[in-house]
Design an enzyme around this catalytic site. Structure first.
Site, PDB file in Angstrom:
ATOM      1  N   ASP A   4      -1.370  -8.987  15.163  1.00  0.00           N
ATOM      2  CA  ASP A   4      -2.287  -8.021  14.558  1.00  0.00           C
ATOM      3  C   ASP A   4      -3.561  -7.788  15.394  1.00  0.00           C
ATOM      4  OD1 ASP A   4      -0.443  -9.128  12.763  1.00  0.00           O
ATOM      5  OD2 ASP A   4      -1.737  -8.839  11.028  1.00  0.00           O
TER       6      ASP A   4
ATOM      7  N   GLU B 209      -2.300  -3.440  12.174  1.00  0.00           N
ATOM      8  CA  GLU B 209      -2.759  -3.157  10.809  1.00  0.00           C
ATOM      9  C   GLU B 209      -4.245  -3.400  10.555  1.00  0.00           C
ATOM     10  OE1 GLU B 209      -1.414  -5.479   7.547  1.00  0.00           O
ATOM     11  OE2 GLU B 209      -2.272  -7.302   8.366  1.00  0.00           O
ATOM     12  N   ASN B 210      -4.929  -4.141  11.464  1.00  0.00           N
ATOM     13  CA  ASN B 210      -6.356  -4.409  11.252  1.00  0.00           C
ATOM     14  C   ASN B 210      -7.212  -3.832  12.373  1.00  0.00           C
ATOM     15  OD1 ASN B 210      -4.737  -7.269  10.541  1.00  0.00           O
ATOM     16  ND2 ASN B 210      -5.966  -6.422   8.879  1.00  0.00           N
TER      17      ASN B 210
ATOM     18  N   ASN C 258       0.486  -5.000   4.986  1.00  0.00           N
ATOM     19  CA  ASN C 258      -0.209  -4.646   3.745  1.00  0.00           C
ATOM     20  C   ASN C 258      -1.408  -3.729   3.976  1.00  0.00           C
ATOM     21  OD1 ASN C 258      -0.946  -7.265   4.937  1.00  0.00           O
ATOM     22  ND2 ASN C 258      -2.579  -7.298   3.425  1.00  0.00           N
ATOM     23  N   HIS C 259      -1.958  -3.708   5.215  1.00  0.00           N
ATOM     24  CA  HIS C 259      -3.110  -2.837   5.497  1.00  0.00           C
ATOM     25  C   HIS C 259      -2.707  -1.483   6.095  1.00  0.00           C
ATOM     26  CE1 HIS C 259      -6.121  -5.796   4.436  1.00  0.00           C
ATOM     27  NE2 HIS C 259      -5.523  -6.698   5.180  1.00  0.00           N
TER      28      HIS C 259
ATOM     29  N   HIS D 235       6.253  -9.304   8.114  1.00  0.00           N
ATOM     30  CA  HIS D 235       4.828  -9.416   7.782  1.00  0.00           C
ATOM     31  C   HIS D 235       4.685 -10.162   6.466  1.00  0.00           C
ATOM     32  CE1 HIS D 235       0.726  -8.057   8.577  1.00  0.00           C
ATOM     33  NE2 HIS D 235       0.585  -7.994   7.270  1.00  0.00           N
TER      34      HIS D 235
ATOM     35  N   HIS E 236       0.713 -11.326  10.037  1.00  0.00           N
ATOM     36  CA  HIS E 236      -0.113 -11.333   8.823  1.00  0.00           C
ATOM     37  C   HIS E 236      -1.068 -12.526   8.721  1.00  0.00           C
ATOM     38  CE1 HIS E 236      -1.513 -10.599   4.733  1.00  0.00           C
ATOM     39  NE2 HIS E 236      -1.100 -11.785   4.361  1.00  0.00           N
TER      40      HIS E 236
ATOM     41  N   HIS F  95      -2.400 -14.212  11.185  1.00  0.00           N
ATOM     42  CA  HIS F  95      -3.367 -14.132  12.287  1.00  0.00           C
ATOM     43  C   HIS F  95      -3.526 -15.452  13.045  1.00  0.00           C
ATOM     44  CE1 HIS F  95      -5.649 -10.325  10.643  1.00  0.00           C
ATOM     45  NE2 HIS F  95      -4.329 -10.226  10.570  1.00  0.00           N
TER      46      HIS F  95
HETATM   47 FE   LIG Z   1      -3.236  -8.619   9.651  1.00  0.00          FE
HETATM   48 FE   LIG Z   2      -1.412  -8.378   6.687  1.00  0.00          FE
END
Ligand SMILES: [Fe+2]
Ligand SMILES: [Fe+2]
Length: 273
Positions: free
Chosen positions: A8, A39-40, A67-68, A153, A178, A180
């Site tokens: 990520d 995603e981040n 999820n993001h 994820h 996810h 990290h």
């Molecule tokens: Fe993430």
């Molecule tokens: Fe995530």
């Protein structure tokens, strides 16, 4: 075939380390295919179309999420027109964009990438195992696909390991995202599928999961939110996993973690030398 999967991207330090280091790696080590979870990337929450383009320009072939995926509302629109942007395949029917797609690598190989989200300690979604079976059956290794990569994820290592064993021998790589935090369990499973529970993140590790430390620490100590989470701003680490894939079978020949820059122990795949 040389494949690189990066964890990520978190905020500016993650974007910077990707922009600064990835083009040189692709070039120097003749990488055939690069996947990055993004995603981040936008301030820690989601990704914009401009950042998607920057990451693709740096040498990524596919950007996965989790999820993001839709934290930046514009993703609801560009997900439809950007085939290299994936969101979890088991999101509800009608969600914009796609969770799996077939790509052509620089060596000509056809690479199926599937982004799926786990359900343990996460949102209630459709069964990720059934979704993976469906996607892999629709584009099997050795038939329509020369390599298959799964970005799983999820929070729970049990769910990720179970998925990897379920798919062992049918895909090239199952890698978690996810959390990290890079796990030390990278290996090739008995059936030939490469696996790592979590690829880590591309971001500043002098942080709590890429975010400035103060606010998360305060919330654990007092349970009182007193600010917003914002990405840490120190030097980022480019972090992920490299896989050497047998072009005849699509299964893994070698797997090794990678970490460049920032505060983590520096690691380059030995087979890239
Ligand atoms: Fe993430
Ligand atoms: Fe995530």
């Amino acid at each position: 075939m040389r494949l690189l999967f990066l964890g990520d991207i978190v905020g500016r330090p993650g974007r910077a380390v990707v922009a600064n280091l990835l083009p040189g790696l692709v070039d120097r080590h003749r990488l055939d295919f690069v996947i990055i979870n993004g995603e981040n990337a936008a301030g820690g929450f989601g990704i914009t179309e401009e950042i998607v383009q920057d990451v693709l320009d740096a040498g990524a072939d596919v950007i996965t999420t989790g999820n993001h995926a839709f934290d930046q509302r514009e993703a609801l629109v560009f997900a439809e027109r950007q085939p290299r942007f994936l969101r979890p395949v088991n999101f509800p029917a009608g969600t914009p964009g796609r969770g799996a797609n077939l790509f052509v690598a620089r060596n000509g190989a056809r690479v199926l990438v599937v982004n799926v989200m786990g359900r343990v300690f996460m949102d209630a979604l459709d069964d990720p195992f059934a979704a993976l079976d469906r996607e892999v059956a629709a584009c099997p290794l050795g038939e329509q696909a020369d390599a298959i990569v799964i970005d799983f994820h999820a929070e729970a290592t049990s769910e990720k390991q179970a998925a990897a064993h379920h798919l062992d021998g049918r895909v090239s790589l199952v890698v978690g995202t996810h959390t990290h935090v890079p796990t030390a369990d990278h290996r090739i499973l008995p059936g030939g599928t490469a696996y790592q529970s979590d690829a880590g993140m591309c971001g500043d590790y002098d942080s709590v999961l890429g975010m400035e430390k103060e606010e998360p620490v305060r919330r654990f100590l007092t349970k009182i939110p007193s600010g917003r989470f914002s990405p840490a701003s120190g030097e980022g680490t480019l972090c992920g996993i490299a896989v050497e894939i047998d072009e005849a079978t699509g299964l893994a020949k070698a797997v090794a973690p990678l970490a460049i820059g920032g505060v983590l122990e520096q690691r380059l795949p030995p087979f890239w030398a």
